[in-house]
Enzyme design. Sequence first.
Site, PDB file in Angstrom:
ATOM      1  N   PHE B 100       0.854  -1.188   0.000  1.00 16.96           N
ATOM      2  CA  PHE B 100       0.000   0.000   0.000  1.00 16.96           C
ATOM      3  C   PHE B 100       0.890   1.238   0.000  1.00 16.96           C
ATOM      4  CE2 PHE B 100      -4.404  -0.586  -0.103  1.00 16.96           C
ATOM      5  CZ  PHE B 100      -5.048   0.591   0.281  1.00 16.96           C
ATOM      6  N   GLN B 214      -7.101  15.326   3.159  1.00 18.20           N
ATOM      7  CA  GLN B 214      -6.449  14.423   2.213  1.00 18.20           C
ATOM      8  C   GLN B 214      -7.232  14.306   0.920  1.00 18.20           C
ATOM      9  OE1 GLN B 214      -5.962   9.933   2.823  1.00 18.20           O
ATOM     10  NE2 GLN B 214      -3.866  10.703   2.887  1.00 18.20           N
ATOM     11  N   HIS B 216      -7.484  12.019  -2.097  1.00 13.48           N
ATOM     12  CA  HIS B 216      -7.122  10.696  -2.593  1.00 13.48           C
ATOM     13  C   HIS B 216      -6.868  10.826  -4.094  1.00 13.48           C
ATOM     14  CE1 HIS B 216      -7.453   6.455  -3.679  1.00 13.48           C
ATOM     15  NE2 HIS B 216      -7.450   6.155  -2.395  1.00 13.48           N
ATOM     16  N   LEU B 226     -14.665   6.478  -5.018  1.00  9.62           N
ATOM     17  CA  LEU B 226     -13.309   6.045  -4.713  1.00  9.62           C
ATOM     18  C   LEU B 226     -12.894   4.837  -5.540  1.00  9.62           C
ATOM     19  CD1 LEU B 226     -10.845   6.104  -2.730  1.00  9.62           C
ATOM     20  CD2 LEU B 226     -12.134   4.507  -1.328  1.00  9.62           C
ATOM     21  N   GLU B 229      -6.729   2.560  -3.470  1.00  3.21           N
ATOM     22  CA  GLU B 229      -5.277   2.520  -3.593  1.00  3.21           C
ATOM     23  C   GLU B 229      -4.786   1.102  -3.859  1.00  3.21           C
ATOM     24  OE1 GLU B 229      -3.204   5.380  -1.291  1.00  3.21           O
ATOM     25  OE2 GLU B 229      -2.131   3.790  -0.244  1.00  3.21           O
ATOM     26  N   ARG B 263      -0.185   9.528  -0.570  1.00  3.83           N
ATOM     27  CA  ARG B 263      -1.306  10.093  -1.330  1.00  3.83           C
ATOM     28  C   ARG B 263      -1.140  11.564  -1.663  1.00  3.83           C
ATOM     29  NH1 ARG B 263      -6.326   7.205   1.805  1.00  3.83           N
ATOM     30  NH2 ARG B 263      -5.935   5.137   0.940  1.00  3.83           N
ATOM     31  N   HIS B 331     -11.026  13.062   0.453  1.00  9.31           N
ATOM     32  CA  HIS B 331     -11.284  11.712   0.942  1.00  9.31           C
ATOM     33  C   HIS B 331     -11.323  11.622   2.455  1.00  9.31           C
ATOM     34  CE1 HIS B 331     -11.304   7.398   0.957  1.00  9.31           C
ATOM     35  NE2 HIS B 331     -10.131   7.317   1.541  1.00  9.31           N
ATOM     36  N   ARG B 367      -2.194  11.150   5.918  1.00 11.95           N
ATOM     37  CA  ARG B 367      -2.421   9.779   6.378  1.00 11.95           C
ATOM     38  C   ARG B 367      -1.959   8.786   5.324  1.00 11.95           C
ATOM     39  NH1 ARG B 367      -6.318   5.963   5.609  1.00 11.95           N
ATOM     40  NH2 ARG B 367      -7.870   7.276   4.593  1.00 11.95           N
TER      41      ARG B 367
END
Lengths: 249, 555, 145
Positions: B100, B214, B216, B226, B229, B263, B331, B367
């Site tokens: 990730f 954030q 995304h 979404l 990721e 991100r 996000h 994050r």
Amino acid sequence: MAETLVKKFVVTRFDPDKDEAPRTESYEVPCHPDWKVLDALNHIKDEIDGSLAHRWSCRMSVCGSCGMNVNGQPTLTCKKAVSDLPDTVEVTPLANFPVVRDLVVELDGFMEKLKSVKPWIIRAKEKAVEEGPMRQSQAELEEFKQFSMCINCMLCYAACPVVANEPEFLGPAAIALGHRYSVDSRDEGAAERNEIFRGEGTVFACSYANECSEVCPKHVDPAAAVNQAKFNAVIDWAAGLVLPRGGKE
Amino acid sequence: MRAAIAAVEADPDISVALVSKVYPMRSHTVSAEGGAAGVAREDDSLEMHGFDTVKGSDFLGDQDVIQYFVEHAPKELTRLEHWGCPWSRNEDGSVATRAFGGMSTKRTWYAADKVGFHMLHSLFQHSLRFDRIVRYDEQFVTKLIVDGGQVRGVTALDIREGVVRCILGRAVVLCTGGAGKIFPFTTNGNIKTGDGMALAYRSGVPLKDMEFVQYHPTGLPGTGILITEATRGEGGHVKNKDGERFLVTRDYGVGKKAELGPRDMISRAIVQEIEAGRGIDSQYGQYALLDLTHLGEEKIDSRLPMVRELCKIYAGVDPVYEPIPIRPVVHYMMGGVDVDIDGKANGVSGLFAAGETACVSLNGANRLGSNSLTECLVFGARSGLSAVNFAKGASAGDDAALAKVGEAEQGRIDALRGKQGGGETLAGIRGDMQKAMESGCGVYREEATMQQTVRDIAELEGRYANLSLEDSSKVFNTEIVAALELENMLDCARAVSNSAASRNESRGAHTRRDATARDDVNFLYHTLCHFDPAGPRLDKKDVTLGRWEPEERKY
Amino acid sequence: MADAHPHAMAPTRPGKTRTAPPQRPPQFPMGGRYLAYTAFGWTGLIYLLLGFLVIEAVWALGDGAAAWQEQLLRYEHPVYIAFHVLALASVVFVGVRFFRLFPKAQPPRIGPAKPPPQSLIHGTLYAVWVGATVVFGAILAGGLF
């Protein structure tokens, strides 16, 4: 420039303080061709009639809030494209449920049925966290995975002719969820659930309409779960006649 | 729900009221797709997870919090497995992990690409075992009842009946998620309106680090849905209109990590590519491409089935054969209610918060993907325990006096319902708020537009008083819920915009064109935003450093 | 729109606001896919009548050779033939519908045993059905025994 589709939405309205019974109202909605039915309902609420009440949240077919009957079919309104519908679209609350207001139905009956099948891992002895995760092969996971995909949208309940006539029937999603746990290799509670399946909510009320699986937006196939549950319930009952309790699989 | 379970397991005598404006299965956790991080493999360590998180946070994360988090992450994920969560498995039956963004090794536990759905439903179904968890579904909390600096419960509007009730308790834990809906283009669902943040804010608790929003990198243009990721974790490539993998060919700070960079960096890269004219035009604005075509149908169907379905239904594209149109989308909010490592809110005793609502701070200025689902479990549990310990020692308060608060709220709600005469509409104010936020608090920010947004939001709060509503019904009035949510959103928008304007550096997700460098000398602190009728009052709070000193954040 | 059972999906303790009665699925019973389901249910009537015919035949057998010959003549009456064609159609309809459902109704595992693949289950069901039909047909036509 994308071409606007003008559709007539005939929507059920019901305010228990003002209306004797549900009535309908029509709205002309200029729809963007990419819109889903939910977008049209939100347009009505934002631009035409702020008093329309409906449930929705994720708008991506995963939270299960926005189930309604559209042109007679139980539908996830965030998934159904407006361009797939005729010029007049009838939106009514989910069939088989008591109606609280406009397109909002009473859900607590479903919540009770869901809880009654004990949808949790039942083990004789709880595993300690220190022992780490339980082992489960991908094949064992596949056995119940499909039935764990239910988003509780209740379209299956709106489609089922038995739910319409037999209030005690547990219904497709509840049975599928109970079955999901019984089949999970980590669970030891199948016998308890089989008793519930043979009880008042009886899985045997299912008469093979298969409508639940036809309308399920997540391909859970609750009809398979219900009929597998019948099989298991019978085997379990027969085994119970021959073997003393405790000698189960 | 994790907090409630922790609370009832800790003490056999207490009961917990679980109050939610929607049924539990609808909480937005359900939409999370990618995974939840926790050290699981031999080649991984708590230290590595800790450092990845600290670095990902651009050194604004509190290191004692991060230490606790990485230690408890594997335990919580294991506990959830015991409760039935269908984690995907390796050949040998152990829990599988995937790569990730920003993570140095594979430590993201996953359940196909519906991890949030499975975690939420497993938690919810497990919670049904406890009769001492009493659910109050479709109850909208309008106010925290605070008496003498201590919380005594909440007032909640029963959405169905239209009646306001007091739900009294000796401790309150806020887990209401973030406020992505203050922006026009977000992955968030309709319900993410910052209700808990606003409740705490209005009761005197500051909101911390609100400027860090954030984006995304991969959301569908138009809907903002979404695209996880995990698509990049499984090997997806991000490309511009020339088919160029610009994260590899150009220097955007992600180094060898390429698509698996953090991100904020990838979102900035995509925006820069679009601004350089290498984006693709569409009716929904410009976008870049996420290419999964080289992964093959089998891999996509087994690891990313929901992504495939979403692309087909909402983008008209089959990712097995065509690249997916994507662009950065709001996000997650790193900021939130100022709480300490126990989840205790700063300023009101008996009040706790966990999850996206809170700012512990685990995530600092940015994050890492798959940390937030684990955060809900780890700090949900800890706050639940803290709340129980507090409640055991707390007194109950005077019921009669508390009931008066409920009556006052009932009056306020009744006056608002179907209010006519003003010139403003819900959609109008909401739309203007979202436009202002996108303008001033986008991926790239600058002084003039941020200050304009600060002014615009203040003006909108004034305009809110002239709101005109159409639904006068008592029963299931969703319009009044939307009006209350809008009020909460305006509070959050004020905190975000004011905090953003005050931070004169670029760090993590807060990037300024007019202050491009990170400034650890002047700005290594958490921003606090206090409610004040005259306008938000800003303050600073120290970052808890630990074994890792701030260094240049390059991958 | 027609009402469903008044207590369909009702909670044990009704909510505090008045609700409108649940409505049956709009296309039920004769619309869309429900038509096949309703027909499926109504074939029960045909089997009930078939049952009476079997009793009639057994009775005739019991009454001696002359009665049996009379019974056999009855079978040549167009109404009898039409009814038996209808009965055959309904049995095939029910059989096919049931066989389609049968494979997915097998639980994934009973103890260590897993069900055979769906195509094998399908094949076996039809083979046994056709085989049994052929055998019984041969017996009744006098070709066997």
